[in-house]
Scaffold this active site. Structure first.
Site, mmCIF file in Angstrom:
data_model
loop_
_atom_site.group_PDB
_atom_site.id
_atom_site.type_symbol
_atom_site.label_atom_id
_atom_site.label_comp_id
_atom_site.label_asym_id
_atom_site.label_seq_id
_atom_site.Cartn_x
_atom_site.Cartn_y
_atom_site.Cartn_z
ATOM 1 N N HIS A 111 -31.915 33.086 3.730
ATOM 2 C CA HIS A 111 -32.702 32.659 2.573
ATOM 3 C C HIS A 111 -31.902 32.716 1.272
ATOM 4 O O HIS A 111 -32.398 33.220 0.254
ATOM 5 C CB HIS A 111 -33.978 33.516 2.471
ATOM 6 C CG HIS A 111 -34.910 33.299 3.624
ATOM 7 N ND1 HIS A 111 -35.956 34.136 3.917
ATOM 8 C CD2 HIS A 111 -34.932 32.317 4.577
ATOM 9 C CE1 HIS A 111 -36.594 33.685 4.995
ATOM 10 N NE2 HIS A 111 -35.986 32.592 5.411
HETATM 11 C C1 LIG Z 1 -30.190 29.040 10.198
HETATM 12 C C2 LIG Z 1 -31.283 28.971 9.177
HETATM 13 C C3 LIG Z 1 -32.574 29.332 9.542
HETATM 14 C C4 LIG Z 1 -33.596 29.287 8.586
HETATM 15 N N1 LIG Z 1 -34.883 29.488 8.980
HETATM 16 C C5 LIG Z 1 -35.885 29.229 8.119
HETATM 17 C C6 LIG Z 1 -37.233 29.209 8.559
HETATM 18 O O1 LIG Z 1 -37.536 29.370 9.736
HETATM 19 N N2 LIG Z 1 -38.197 28.970 7.630
HETATM 20 C C7 LIG Z 1 -37.903 28.767 6.311
HETATM 21 O O2 LIG Z 1 -38.828 28.598 5.510
HETATM 22 N N3 LIG Z 1 -36.627 28.768 5.876
HETATM 23 C C8 LIG Z 1 -35.621 28.949 6.748
HETATM 24 N N4 LIG Z 1 -34.335 28.865 6.332
HETATM 25 C C9 LIG Z 1 -34.066 28.642 4.907
HETATM 26 C C10 LIG Z 1 -34.322 27.208 4.461
HETATM 27 O O3 LIG Z 1 -33.970 26.318 5.479
HETATM 28 C C11 LIG Z 1 -33.542 26.941 3.166
HETATM 29 O O4 LIG Z 1 -33.964 27.842 2.162
HETATM 30 C C12 LIG Z 1 -33.766 25.530 2.634
HETATM 31 O O5 LIG Z 1 -33.611 24.603 3.660
HETATM 32 C C13 LIG Z 1 -32.792 25.231 1.504
HETATM 33 O O6 LIG Z 1 -32.938 23.884 1.124
HETATM 34 P P1 LIG Z 1 -31.910 23.191 0.118
HETATM 35 O O7 LIG Z 1 -32.398 21.827 -0.114
HETATM 36 O O8 LIG Z 1 -31.719 24.093 -1.036
HETATM 37 O O9 LIG Z 1 -30.523 23.166 0.900
HETATM 38 P P2 LIG Z 1 -30.142 22.482 2.283
HETATM 39 O O10 LIG Z 1 -31.359 22.143 3.069
HETATM 40 O O11 LIG Z 1 -29.147 23.368 2.924
HETATM 41 O O12 LIG Z 1 -29.486 21.099 1.855
HETATM 42 C C14 LIG Z 1 -28.252 20.966 1.211
HETATM 43 C C15 LIG Z 1 -27.618 19.667 1.678
HETATM 44 O O13 LIG Z 1 -26.573 19.332 0.809
HETATM 45 C C16 LIG Z 1 -25.450 18.928 1.572
HETATM 46 N N5 LIG Z 1 -24.258 19.188 0.769
HETATM 47 C C17 LIG Z 1 -23.784 20.379 0.383
HETATM 48 N N6 LIG Z 1 -22.667 20.245 -0.343
HETATM 49 C C18 LIG Z 1 -22.435 18.919 -0.429
HETATM 50 C C19 LIG Z 1 -21.425 18.158 -1.056
HETATM 51 N N7 LIG Z 1 -20.411 18.720 -1.726
HETATM 52 N N8 LIG Z 1 -21.479 16.807 -0.948
HETATM 53 C C20 LIG Z 1 -22.486 16.188 -0.273
HETATM 54 N N9 LIG Z 1 -23.468 16.889 0.351
HETATM 55 C C21 LIG Z 1 -23.447 18.238 0.273
HETATM 56 C C22 LIG Z 1 -25.530 19.788 2.825
HETATM 57 O O14 LIG Z 1 -24.739 19.289 3.861
HETATM 58 C C23 LIG Z 1 -27.022 19.769 3.072
HETATM 59 O O15 LIG Z 1 -27.394 18.659 3.848
HETATM 60 C C24 LIG Z 1 -33.296 28.919 7.247
HETATM 61 C C25 LIG Z 1 -31.988 28.557 6.884
HETATM 62 C C26 LIG Z 1 -30.992 28.558 7.838
HETATM 63 C C27 LIG Z 1 -29.602 28.140 7.431
#
Ligand SMILES: Cc1cc2nc3c(=O)[nH]c(=O)nc-3n(C[C@H](O)[C@H](O)[C@H](O)COP(=O)(O)OP(=O)(O)OC[C@H]3O[C@@H](n4cnc5c(N)ncnc54)[C@H](O)[C@@H]3O)c2cc1C
Length: 551
Positions: free
Chosen positions: A468
């Protein structure tokens, strides 16, 4: 390449934004994702999440820095690198957190982020199988459902009731100030994983005003003075530029968004200079304030009722696969945990401060991954609102070099007390008759680990992230805030951050639902800002210059 909005990262937040912003056919959006398409079957079958934690192409392969909180271990720190981002590889659990989490954000001065104000965005996102209620949505893209209920986890719920926890049929319908409780987890999806790539991006791909580039890593934001005007990205070995006519939106997640800002010269000047990056704009909070949940697990052998351990092998597994394909039920639909207890272990807390997640299976060495060879059950305890603060820091100006990630787990005394209290709570739960009937003597850490010091040492030796990572570009108006409550980067123009990094404090439970809510609200903030700007232009046009200044 040119668009009105350039979104960096097609993850949990980025896919929501791509969908909502292109609802207006006059708006052109370019979405740039470092990972590839979401074709792997592990992504779509819920139980596949265990196979992806250290996947070489679907994750970034990060490790946190060795730290005293993890007894010097450099623990695996997975982040999704694929369409859908971490929503494509995560444990699928859909829990929003306590209403008080968001009221706290508002109390910190973030206007519009209190529970009553953000609830409509949770509802807007959601297609809850139980239909619309005061707190649940039905018309949104994100399918959410009840878990298939394992008999062993039903015993966990009974055990919770036996030790005095209130049973909650809907863990996402918590009244403000709710006390200790236990209930079934809910998930995004059911038969299939409901990633944001599947639920938000896929329908939007039909629109001619959305363009998506995959396998393209954004290296930095390009500025013209204070204005963000473009991003520079690497794709197929060449460096390209994408211009943003209106805004650049960073949605690369709590690790990569601050990293991209730092690579663009936005951050703490002393850090940037130390790693050889020219300072463009001083913003000391970029990458600081990293918050995460830290889990320590307890496991028991089980007899007399099915567990994932024995059902993941041989004929039983074949049976589970057939059951899944025919009915969409059974073990293949299980997400990271099936039941959860929220309890208060610190006397000073007003509401529950430890989350206990339970899975009907046990793992070698207490780490999610390889299952034990015998039937077992695992319960993990994690503090909901840790005080420890860590960082994400670029190590050099090379975008291909992973940043230093250190959540500095257990660096605060309160957090150490909470994890000890959490482990003691798990033992109390498992001593209740409903569970004692099925569970043998504790395997991990083992009954001989009994004193506070021993429990803390165990947590440091074997604990792990709950995945998280949040708060590294926190919203607020203090010195360390990176964005304001409209999610605009302080001191710069036409640049927003919309992802898990903007949380001022980590929500008390899982972070995917809150991130999707943030993106829904972020899209609305952009829509309103555009509307306000065009009204202002129209008002100026309607007011002849000879009539004097407008106010
Ligand atoms: C293994 C795991 C299990 C989890 N389990 C749960 C769960 O069961 N329930 C829950 O509520 N939360 C869970 N979480 C947490 C939740 O998934 C995250 O808090 C949430 O998805 C974050 O969303 P985000 O949009 O901030 O980032 P992300 O969903 O990680 O998206 C970021 C995106 O940006 C892309 N990116 C990054 N850098 C670059 C760049 N330089 N250029 C182009 N693209 C880039 C990445 O490849 C990715 O696709 C889990 C997380 C993980 C990793």
């Amino acid at each position: 390449m040119k668009a009105d909005y350039v979104i960096v990262g097609a993850g949990s937040a980025g896919c929501v934004l791509a969908n909502r912003l292109t609802e207006d056919p006059s708006v052109k959006v370019l979405l740039i994702e470092a990972g590839g398409r979401d074709w792997s079957p592990y992504i779509h079958v819920p139980a596949g999440f265990m196979k992806m934690l250290d996947h070489p192409t679907l994750t970034w392969g990060y490790h946190a820095e060795p730290d005293p909180g993890t007894a010097g271990r450099a623990i695996l720190y997975p982040r999704g690198r694929v369409l859908g981002g971490s929503s494509s590889i995560n444990g699928l659990i859909y829990i929003r957190g306590q209403p008080d989490d968001y009221d706290h954000w508002a109390q910190l001065g973030n206007r519009g982020w209190g529970w009553d104000e953000i609830l409509p965005f949770f509802k807007k996102a959601e297609n809850w199988e139980g239909g619309e209620t005061e707190v649940r949505g039905r018309d949104g893209p994100l399918f959410t459902s009840r878990m298939d209920r394992s008999p062993l986890c039903a015993a966990v719920i009974e055990a919770g009731k036996e030790i005095g926890l209130e049973y909650r049929e809907d863990v996402n319908d918590l009244p403000p100030g709710a006390g200790d409780s236990i209930g079934w987890c809910q998930q995004r999806g059911g038969w299939w994983r409901a990633s944001t790539a599947r639920t938000y991006l896929r329908p939007a791909l039909k629109r001619p005003n959305l363009h998506v580039i995959v396998k393209a890593q954004v290296n930095r934001v390009v500025f013209d003075g204070r204005r963000a005007v473009a991003v520079e990205y690497e794709c197929g070995g060449s460096v390209e530029r994408a211009d943003a006519e209106r805004e650049v939106i960073l949605s690369a997640g709590a690790v990569n968004t601050p990293h991209i800002l730092q690579l663009s010269g936005v951050g703490a000047p002393e850090h940037l200079k130390r790693v050889g990056i020219a300072v463009h704009h001083s913003l000391p909070g970029v990458g600081q304030n990293l918050q995460d949940h830290y889990i320590a697990r307890v496991s028991y052998p089980v007899s007399g009722t099915p567990t994932v351990n024995e059902r993941s092998r041989g004929l039983a597994l074949a049976g589970e696969v057939v059951r899944y394909l025919v009915t969409g039920k059974g073990m293949m639909t299980y997400s990271a945990s099936l039941a959860a207890a929220s309890v208060k272990v610190l006397e000073e807390s007003a509401t529950p401060d430890v989350q206990c997640s339970i899975a009907p299976g046990s793992f070698k060495d207490g780490q999610i991954g390889e299952l034990d060879d015998f039937p077992g059950i695992t319960a993990g305890a994690w503090q909901m609102r840790p005080l420890s603060r860590g960082y994400v820091e670029a190590k050099s100006s090379d975008p291909r070099e992973a940043p230093a990630i250190n959540p500095r787990y257990l660096s605060e005394q309160t957090d150490r007390r909470a994890i000890i209290g959490g482990l003691r709570f798990v033992r109390r739960l498992f001593a209740a008759p409903a569970l004692a009937r099925y569970c043998g003597t504790e395997i991990i850490p083992g009954a001989d680990i009994a004193s506070d010091d021993e429990l803390l040492d165990y947590a440091r030796q074997k604990g792990s992230t709950v995945y998280h990572a949040t708060c590294t570009c926190k919203m607020g108006s203090d010195q360390m805030a990176v964005v304001d409550d409209q999610l605009r980067v302080h001191g710069l123009e036409r640049l927003r951050v919309i992802d898990a990094s903007v949380m001022p404090t980590v929500t008390s439970t899982n972070t995917n639902a809150p991130t999707i809510m943030i993106a829904e609200k972020g899209a609305e903030l952009i829509r309103r800002a555009t509307l306000a700007a065009s009204l202002a232009v129209n008002a100026r046009a309607a007011w002849p210059a000879s009539a004097g200044p407008t106010i």
